[in-house]
Design a protein around this motif. Structure first.
Motif, PDB file in Angstrom:
ATOM      1  N   GLY A 205       0.796  -1.219   0.000  1.00 21.38           N
ATOM      2  CA  GLY A 205       0.000   0.000   0.000  1.00 21.38           C
ATOM      3  C   GLY A 205       0.823   1.260   0.000  1.00 21.38           C
ATOM      4  O   GLY A 205       0.269   2.374   0.043  1.00 21.38           O
TER       5      GLY A 205
ATOM      6  N   GLY B  11      -6.515   4.526  -2.089  1.00 21.96           N
ATOM      7  CA  GLY B  11      -6.640   5.371  -0.900  1.00 21.96           C
ATOM      8  C   GLY B  11      -5.323   5.856  -0.338  1.00 21.96           C
ATOM      9  O   GLY B  11      -5.318   6.643   0.615  1.00 21.96           O
ATOM     10  N   ALA B  12      -4.205   5.408  -0.892  1.00 22.67           N
ATOM     11  CA  ALA B  12      -2.893   5.887  -0.458  1.00 22.67           C
ATOM     12  C   ALA B  12      -2.579   7.226  -1.111  1.00 22.67           C
ATOM     13  O   ALA B  12      -3.254   7.654  -2.058  1.00 22.67           O
TER      14      ALA B  12
ATOM     15  N   ILE C 252      -8.181  -3.079  -0.564  1.00 20.91           N
ATOM     16  CA  ILE C 252      -8.705  -1.985   0.253  1.00 20.91           C
ATOM     17  C   ILE C 252     -10.218  -1.835   0.069  1.00 20.91           C
ATOM     18  O   ILE C 252     -10.963  -1.697   1.034  1.00 20.91           O
TER      19      ILE C 252
ATOM     20  N   ASP D  64     -12.454   6.146   2.952  1.00 25.64           N
ATOM     21  CA  ASP D  64     -11.762   6.899   3.999  1.00 25.64           C
ATOM     22  C   ASP D  64     -11.789   6.157   5.330  1.00 25.64           C
ATOM     23  O   ASP D  64     -10.781   6.100   6.042  1.00 25.64           O
TER      24      ASP D  64
ATOM     25  N   VAL E 270      -9.403   3.017   5.186  1.00 26.45           N
ATOM     26  CA  VAL E 270      -7.979   3.361   5.270  1.00 26.45           C
ATOM     27  C   VAL E 270      -7.631   3.871   6.666  1.00 26.45           C
ATOM     28  O   VAL E 270      -6.571   3.541   7.220  1.00 26.45           O
TER      29      VAL E 270
ATOM     30  N   ARG F  10      -7.249   0.895   8.906  1.00 26.86           N
ATOM     31  CA  ARG F  10      -6.007   0.177   8.598  1.00 26.86           C
ATOM     32  C   ARG F  10      -4.802   0.915   9.187  1.00 26.86           C
ATOM     33  O   ARG F  10      -3.887   0.282   9.733  1.00 26.86           O
ATOM     34  N   ARG F  11      -4.790   2.228   9.079  1.00 27.95           N
ATOM     35  CA  ARG F  11      -3.673   2.989   9.638  1.00 27.95           C
ATOM     36  C   ARG F  11      -3.659   2.908  11.168  1.00 27.95           C
ATOM     37  O   ARG F  11      -2.594   2.853  11.782  1.00 27.95           O
TER      38      ARG F  11
ATOM     39  N   ALA G  28      -1.712   2.870   2.320  1.00 27.84           N
ATOM     40  CA  ALA G  28      -3.088   2.429   2.561  1.00 27.84           C
ATOM     41  C   ALA G  28      -3.123   1.169   3.428  1.00 27.84           C
ATOM     42  O   ALA G  28      -4.196   0.731   3.818  1.00 27.84           O
ATOM     43  N   TRP G  29      -1.955   0.570   3.691  1.00 31.06           N
ATOM     44  CA  TRP G  29      -1.821  -0.592   4.576  1.00 31.06           C
ATOM     45  C   TRP G  29      -2.716  -1.761   4.151  1.00 31.06           C
ATOM     46  O   TRP G  29      -3.481  -2.298   4.942  1.00 31.06           O
ATOM     47  N   HIS G  30      -2.554  -2.161   2.907  1.00 27.35           N
ATOM     48  CA  HIS G  30      -3.170  -3.426   2.488  1.00 27.35           C
ATOM     49  C   HIS G  30      -2.589  -4.587   3.288  1.00 27.35           C
ATOM     50  O   HIS G  30      -3.314  -5.501   3.683  1.00 27.35           O
TER      51      HIS G  30
END
Length: 386
Positions: A135, A163-164, A189, A261, A264, A267-268, A295-297
């Motif tokens: 991500g 989303g990144a 995502i 939003d 993401v 995920r963060r 985006a931390w997939h």
């Protein structure tokens, strides 16, 4: 079993799909255009072309870039097979650039050194597929400068990165890549069940991508090579494919985009919790690329094997036995039997191979509860302290 990733669906998603089922269009209808427009607006891009999956998106992006027999495509060995296979679909040769030891993305400085050597040999790449692993974008600004100097086309494989952002702008905006590819597979995502998309700012690329996804065919009189026979008329301009997305998929994707939003942000939040909870364990945690907001997939850790009693496989299997569906992203592509047959061997890309010997992907998805994440950390701690 706590999976490493899963879709997050709600009643709004179900209602969006049911509405299409009750409409006049199941495929090639208005939901696809609405999804494309919404994604283009979100990413600040001029054009978006939806297709059946991200592999198809990579394939037609390479064709739109003019890749063909006698050409070279370069990418990272730390990726899914499709990032390399798209070059082979076009008849091109494939090579790899080793990864950055901090971010585990393609190393832009290693790329520069390899380009200098390739220029001397007369074997520069025509296309570079820069993968936003987990991500997080590569050093795209540096790569864009290299593309201008050496004349290759940059395709950002942002399958992990809906989303990144990079350099303060959404991934997909087209500032540093000619085309950007997204995936909407269920573990990504956002999901459209299966699906992919190519974003570009260049109208000529968008036009060709639209043709290639639908048999190389057009109904646009301006693209036809012969006079139109009437309003029913279409022409096949080139050899294309049936890579179209359905309206069912597009409706689900658009509904999911409305929740991007929140997905993401969660995920963060989970990534920050992992960072805190794992900080004192014998692990190497994910590193940050300057100017990139992931985006931390995926959330991948690397085992410091010299500091623990168990080996890589034992830790992996121990987590699986504890009901945690960890995974490993990725086996270096050059070590797959197909690519070994192309001449690649152990030792060709040592950073990627070292990463593979240590990496484990931990559960990461928006509906992962804090207590589930705490359990993952507890079980990992138990194994590392044996």
């Amino acid at each position: 079993m706590i999976p490493y990733g899963r879709q997050s669906l709600d009643q709004a998603d179900i209602d969006a799909v049911v509405a299409v089922l009750q409409s006049d269009w199941l495929t090639q209808g208005p939901a696809i255009e609405r999804f494309e427009q919404a994604m283009a607006e979100r990413c600040q891009a001029n054009h978006a072309v939806a297709v059946c999956n991200a592999t198809a998106a990579l394939h037609i992006a390479c064709l739109a870039a003019g890749l063909g027999p006698g050409d070279w495509l370069w990418t990272t060995p730390n990726t899914f097979l499709a990032s390399a296979n798209c070059g082979r679909y076009c008849g091109a040769q494939v090579d790899f650039v080793d990864i950055d030891p901090l971010t585990w993305n393609l190393d832009a400085r290693a790329l520069e050194a390899k380009l200098e050597a390739a220029e001397r040999r007369g074997s520069l790449p025509k296309v570079l597929v820069a993968v936003a692993f987990s991500g997080q974008s590569c050093d795209m600004e540096y790569i864009a400068r290299l593309s201008k100097r050496y004349g290759f086309t940059v395709i950002e494989d942002a399958s992990h990165a809906v989303g990144a952002s990079y350099a303060g702008r959404p991934v997909g905006c087209g500032e540093f890549a000619a085309m950007t590819v997204f995936s909407f597979h269920p573990v990504k995502i956002i999901t459209s069940a299966e699906g992919g998309m190519v974003l570009t700012n260049r109208p000529e690329l968008a036009q060709r991508l639209q043709r290639l996804r639908s048999h190389g065919m057009t109904r646009d009189v301006g693209q036809m090579t012969e006079p139109s026979h009437g309003p029913w008329y279409y022409q096949q301009i080139e050899l294309g494919f049936n890579y179209r997305m359905t309206d069912l998929q597009a409706a689900l994707g658009l509904s999911q985009l409305n929740k991007l939003d929140g997905f993401v942000a969660r995920r963060r939040e989970l990534a920050a919790r992992y960072d805190r909870l794992l900080a004192c364990l014998p692990l190497t945690l994910p590193g940050a690329q300057a100017d990139a907001e992931s985006a931390w997939h995926l959330y991948v850790v690397r085992l410091r094997l010299k500091d623990i009693a168990l080996d890589h496989r034992q830790v992996f299997e121990g987590l699986r036995a504890a009901g945690i569906g960890v995974n490993l992203h990725y086996i270096p592509v050059h070590l797959q039997p197909y690519y070994r047959a192309q001449g690649f061997a152990d030792g060709d890309f040592p950073q990627a191979e070292r990463y593979y010997a240590e990496a484990i992907s931990l559960p990461m998805f928006p509906s992962l509860r804090d207590e589930q994440q705490d359990y993952v950390v507890e079980q990992l701690r138990r194994l590392l302290e044996e």
